[in-house]
Structures are given as structure tokens and as C-alpha cells.
Enzyme design. Structure first.
Site, PDB file in Angstrom:
ATOM      1  CG  ASP A 108      -2.083   0.952   1.089  1.00 35.52           C
ATOM      2  OD1 ASP A 108      -2.268   1.510  -0.008  1.00 35.52           O
ATOM      3  OD2 ASP A 108      -2.813   1.153   2.077  1.00 35.52           O
TER       4      ASP A 108
ATOM      5  CG  ASN B 154      -7.411  -2.464  -6.168  1.00 34.28           C
ATOM      6  OD1 ASN B 154      -6.493  -3.181  -5.792  1.00 34.28           O
ATOM      7  ND2 ASN B 154      -7.861  -1.453  -5.419  1.00 34.28           N
TER       8      ASN B 154
HETATM    9  C1  FPP Z   1      -1.595   0.024  -3.412  1.00 32.13           C
HETATM   10  O1  FPP Z   1      -1.172   1.355  -3.473  1.00 32.13           O
HETATM   11  C2  FPP Z   1      -1.107  -0.723  -4.547  1.00 32.13           C
HETATM   12  C3  FPP Z   1      -1.879  -1.345  -5.484  1.00 32.13           C
HETATM   13  C4  FPP Z   1      -3.340  -1.343  -5.447  1.00 32.13           C
HETATM   14  C5  FPP Z   1      -1.296  -2.042  -6.607  1.00 32.13           C
HETATM   15  C6  FPP Z   1      -0.040  -2.797  -6.304  1.00 32.13           C
HETATM   16  C7  FPP Z   1       0.709  -2.847  -7.540  1.00 32.13           C
HETATM   17  C8  FPP Z   1       2.041  -2.937  -7.666  1.00 32.13           C
HETATM   18  C9  FPP Z   1       2.998  -3.138  -6.583  1.00 32.13           C
HETATM   19  C10 FPP Z   1       2.642  -2.790  -8.996  1.00 32.13           C
HETATM   20  C11 FPP Z   1       2.506  -3.900  -9.934  1.00 32.13           C
HETATM   21  C12 FPP Z   1       2.080  -5.189  -9.442  1.00 32.13           C
HETATM   22  C13 FPP Z   1       2.684  -6.333  -9.689  1.00 32.13           C
HETATM   23  C14 FPP Z   1       2.111  -7.550  -9.134  1.00 32.13           C
HETATM   24  C15 FPP Z   1       3.909  -6.444 -10.490  1.00 32.13           C
HETATM   25  P1  FPP Z   1      -2.236   2.472  -3.765  1.00 32.13           P
HETATM   26  O2  FPP Z   1      -2.299   2.691  -5.215  1.00 32.13           O
HETATM   27  O3  FPP Z   1      -3.540   2.081  -3.127  1.00 32.13           O
HETATM   28  O4  FPP Z   1      -1.596   3.668  -3.031  1.00 32.13           O
HETATM   29  P2  FPP Z   1      -2.339   4.843  -2.247  1.00 32.13           P
HETATM   30  O5  FPP Z   1      -3.101   4.193  -1.137  1.00 32.13           O
HETATM   31  O6  FPP Z   1      -1.222   5.686  -1.764  1.00 32.13           O
HETATM   32  O7  FPP Z   1      -3.224   5.545  -3.221  1.00 32.13           O
END
Ligand code: FPP
Length: 293
Positions: free
Chosen positions: A24, A72
């Protein structure tokens, strides 16, 4: 403590068998740098590669990460497409996992995935199927409530087809119908970015897990931060063993109260980035007082 020092300490102890991570903070990490959210995901994907590599070299047997939830899909299309592209990139590199003897498995529903994404995921699953070092589980299009409902439906089918009786349904049968069939429960759950929620992740599998919340955003969660989380976990496990001994001696039954109290202190210590020694001292004093009352 220095990275190398932490590593030496944790390698001399019994490491958690199964670590799960809620990745996250990619978006906030990017925003802080005045960059688009996708930049955070790109960096987050690199961090993920690093944590997979470190986990396998430490000898962790199971690593599960929450990369895309069933909720998501409601994100902007550009962002969803970017995450899909990053997953395809990750899966293209299956040779890296084979070299490290890592088996890959996706948990979640593949039905809603685009054919090319599904294909790259399945290719990586097939290519690494014979690896027997660490298992890396990618929770993708995953939701724990959905997993539990699906398991219930599968069990009902078995009862309907006379392959199972209602009396035979127990925890073991239930577990066999989850995505994580044959995978041991989570010992340590880490969530980055300071949010203190479970967000529908592995609800069944974390029943007895230690939970560590850290303020660090996922793209900044590197080797040192990972060792710190494991160190904290090991510290708590040792404390728990000590408290159990104290409780046995005193022949009282208050271990769960003590346990809850310590969980709160531990969360505060990590989230508020307290130094290790001072709160630790308080913790012991507080607990000793509590137990002896
Ligand atoms: C949460 O941060 C992250 C995600 C929902 C996506 C995770 C994705 C990756 C690590 C990149 C690619 C994935 C793989 C499996 C290679 P957020 O976007 O919710 O962050 P925020 O809470 O700060 O908005």
C-alpha cells in the site's frame, strides 16, 4: 540497528514460515514526488521483485502479496491497465523465479482477467510448477469474502453430490476449498503506508497472524524495513513464549489480555516510528506489572 546486524539476528532465529504483505502507498509515494500514480506502481513493482528475492534468500517458505483486489477495478482505466502491464512484465521474467527455485501461484479469480494477462500468469504458474523452494503467491483480483463464499459453494456441491456429509465439514475441509489449499496459515502480515486495516485480505488465513503496520510507503519498503518487520515479529513471538511461561507459573489465565495489550503497544511503536529500546522497556515494565497484579 544496521541492516546487516538485523539480518544476522533474524537468521539465527526461527523465521516465520508464511509472510503476507498488503502493498500500500504507491499512489501517495508518487504524489509526494509530484508524479502520476502509475510512477508509484512502477517503483512498487521493482520493490516487489526485491522483496521476493530477499524472502527466498532468507529461506522464507511462503510469501503472499496483495497486488490487486476485486474492488480495484473501480480505479481509473489507465491505472488498472498499467497494473496489468506490470503483472505481465513480472510474469515474463519467470526464468528469474526458476533460477531461485521459486514456485508461483495466483490466488483470486482469473475469470475477469483479460486473456493476455491470464495467459502470462498461467505461463509463469506452469513454468515454475516444479520449483520447491519458496512459494510466491500473488493475490490478484482477490477478495477474501469472495474466497469464503466460493469455498462454501464448492462444499455445498460436494454435499449435494453425496461426496461429503454435513457432519464431515470441519476446518480442514473448509481450508481445502480455499485458494490457499495446502498452504500453511500466515504467521506475519505486514501492511505498508500507515493504514491499519485488513481490507478483505486472507481473512481466514490470518486468524492467528501477527500483524505489523508500518508508515513506510510500499515503494520505500526495502531490505532494512523488511528485516525490521521480521525482527519485530520474532521479538513478539519470544515475548509471547515468556508470558506463557509466566502465566503457567502463576497458574492464571490472562495471556490473551496481555497479548492484546502488547499488540497495541507494538502497533504504536511501529506506526509512530518509536525507537526500539524505550517502548520495549515500557512494554516489559507494563507487562510485568500487569501480570503480577
Ligand atoms: C496500493 O497502493 C497498490 C496497489 C493497489 C497495486 C499494487 C501494484 C504494484 C505493486 C505494482 C505492480 C504489481 C505487480 C504484481 C507487479 P495504492 O495505489 O492504493 O496507493 P495509495 O493508497 O497511496 O493511493
Amino acid at each position: 540497528m544496521k541492516k546487516e546486524e538485523l539480518k544476522t539476528i533474524i537468521l539465527n532465529k526461527k523465521l516465520p514460515t508464511h509472510i503476507a504483505i498488503i502493498l500500500d502507498g504507491n499512489g501517495r509515494w508518487a504524489k509526494k514526488r509530484l508524479m502520476p500514480r502509475t510512477f508509484g506502481h512502477q517503483k512498487g513493482a521493482k520493490t516487489l521483485q526485491e522483496i521476493i528475492r530477499i524472502s527466498s534468500s532468507l529461506g522464507i517458505k511462503y510469501l503472499t502479496v496483495f497486488a490487486f483486489s476485486t474492488e480495484n477495478w473501480s480505479r481509473p482505466l489507465e491505472e488498472v491497465n498499467f497494473i496489468m502491464k506490470e503483472v505481465k512484465n513480472l510474469c515474463k521474467d519467470y526464468q528469474k523465479l526458476i533460477n531461485r527455485n521459486i514456485k508461483f501461484k495466483m490466488i483470486g479469480s482469473k475469470e475477469e482477467l483479460a486473456p493476455d494477462v491470464r495467459e502470462s500468469i498461467e505461463t509463469m504458474e506452469n513454468k515454475t510448477a516444479n520449483c520447491d523452494g519458496m512459494t510466491f503467491l500473488l493475490a490478484f483480483n482477490y477478495g477474501a469474502k469472495q474466497e469464503i463464499v466460493n469455498a462454501t459453494k464448492k462444499i455445498c456441491e460436494q454435499v449435494k453430490n453425496n461426496n461429503l456429509t454435513i457432519n464431515e465439514i470441519d476446518e480442514t475441509i473448509f481450508e481445502k476449498n480455499l485458494y490457499t489449499k495446502d498452504i500453511p496459515p500466515v504467521d506475519l502480515l505486514i501492511r505498508t503506508s500507515g493504514e491499519m486495516r485488513i481490507s478483505n485480505f486472507l481473512l481466514w488465513q490470518i486468524a492467528y497472524a501477527e500483524i505489523i503496520f508500518t508508515k513506510v510507503y510500499w515503494p520505500d519498503f526495502h531490505e532494512k524495513e523488511f528485516y525490521e518487520a521480521i525482527y519485530e515479529y520474532l521479538d513478539v513471538i519470544e515475548d509471547l513464549a515468556d508470558w506463557r511461561k509466566v502465566n503457567e507459573t502463576k497458574n492464571n489465565n490472562r495471556s490473551s489480555d496481555v497479548y492484546n495489550l502488547c499488540t497495541i503497544i507494538r502497533i504504536r511503536r511501529l506506526v509512530f516510528n518509536c525507537s526500539n529500546n524505550v517502548p520495549c522497556l515500557f512494554r516489559h515494565i507494563w507487562i510485568d506489572k500487569y501480570v503480577s497484579n
